[in-house]
Design an enzyme around this catalytic site. Sequence first.
Site, short mmCIF file in Angstrom:
data_model
loop_
_atom_site.label_atom_id
_atom_site.label_comp_id
_atom_site.label_asym_id
_atom_site.label_seq_id
_atom_site.Cartn_x
_atom_site.Cartn_y
_atom_site.Cartn_z
N LYS A 164 5.29 -0.11 3.46
CA LYS A 164 5.24 -1.61 3.84
C LYS A 164 5.99 -2.13 4.75
CE LYS A 164 2.06 -2.14 -0.32
NZ LYS A 164 1.72 -2.52 -1.40
N GLN A 201 4.74 -5.90 -5.85
CA GLN A 201 4.08 -4.57 -6.00
C GLN A 201 3.85 -4.46 -7.44
OE1 GLN A 201 3.60 -2.17 -3.47
NE2 GLN A 201 2.68 -1.36 -5.18
N ASP A 233 -2.00 -10.30 -0.36
CA ASP A 233 -2.80 -9.42 -1.27
C ASP A 233 -4.18 -9.98 -1.74
OD1 ASP A 233 -1.80 -6.75 -1.84
OD2 ASP A 233 -0.73 -7.43 -3.44
#
Length: 285
Positions: free
Chosen positions: A53, A97, A120
């Site tokens: 990422k 994460q 997200d």
Amino acid sequence: MANIIDGKAVSARVKEEIAKETAAVKAKYGISIGLAVVIVGDDPASRIYVNNKKKACETVGFTSYEYALGADTTQEELLQLIDKLNKDDNVNGILVQLPLPKHLDEKAVINSISPEKDVDAFHPVNVGKIMIGEYSFLPCTPAGIMELIASTGVEIKGKECVVVGRSNIVGKPMSMLLLHQSGTVTICHSKTNDLAEHCRKADILVVAVGVPKLVTGDMIKDGAVVIDVGMNRLENGKLCGDVDFDSAKEKASFITPVPGGVGPMTIAMLMKNTLTAAKIKHGIE
Ligand code: NDP
């Protein structure tokens, strides 16, 4: 014999478009675009995802801010950090994460991220917006899959779409996105009777289960588009999808490989959401 959908190539194209737009937005408005990535603990798979990422941020011209916290981080410490990032003007997107270490409450953590920075798209506000089709962010994996389907040129409207798996991060939002494109959607799961029969009806089949090679060629309709979301690590260390690629490719018209299919798209869509978050914040069309 199926055409192989090249997720790496589609992902590279999407990232290139984002990089161009980012450069234009930065030049015109004099802003920077930042993604905060929070990792708790030392799970090796999570570390690889976080590194990827960060690399993608560099590629498209974003600033990435990494917060690597110890495995013994408390819920309160993590929530304090998120609160700080919610208020930080340099941070347009916040990514925590997952999975988090067991002692942390994942749901509470997701809910604490400001919906405007929830790149997200896991926050209940953003999930709700997806239901009613009025979203700013789409969850990255389903959004990436929509790009892959679009790259085949196959129209979704009116097609029988079968999604195997009903998780909050893949199966459910995937079904909604196909529905928004006027597909006729069936959602299958572990309690579905006769999975094979449902799969055989699919013009577009998306499999997101986490069981290696669950869907085999005899379960696939001739000419179907097959999207394999599964990422299963076998004992020999190799990655394997939820679809038996060798038998499925004989029936499908288009199929994603594992690796190199859905995986690369997820990160590209994360970059897209971060750019969108920055544009919304600065009122850029
Ligand atoms: P979850 O474990 O959250 O959900 C799995 C779903 O599959 C559940 O709905 C479950 O049903 C269903 N299921 C399990 N076994 C069967 C079965 N035998 N027949 C039919 N349905 C079944 O997984 P995720 O959705 O998070 O992930 C699915 C896969 O996709 C995993 O391999 C994961 O690693 C991968 N993945 C890949 C990503 C990428 O970027 N490529 C991103 C996210 C996930 P029930 O609800 O009844 O339990």
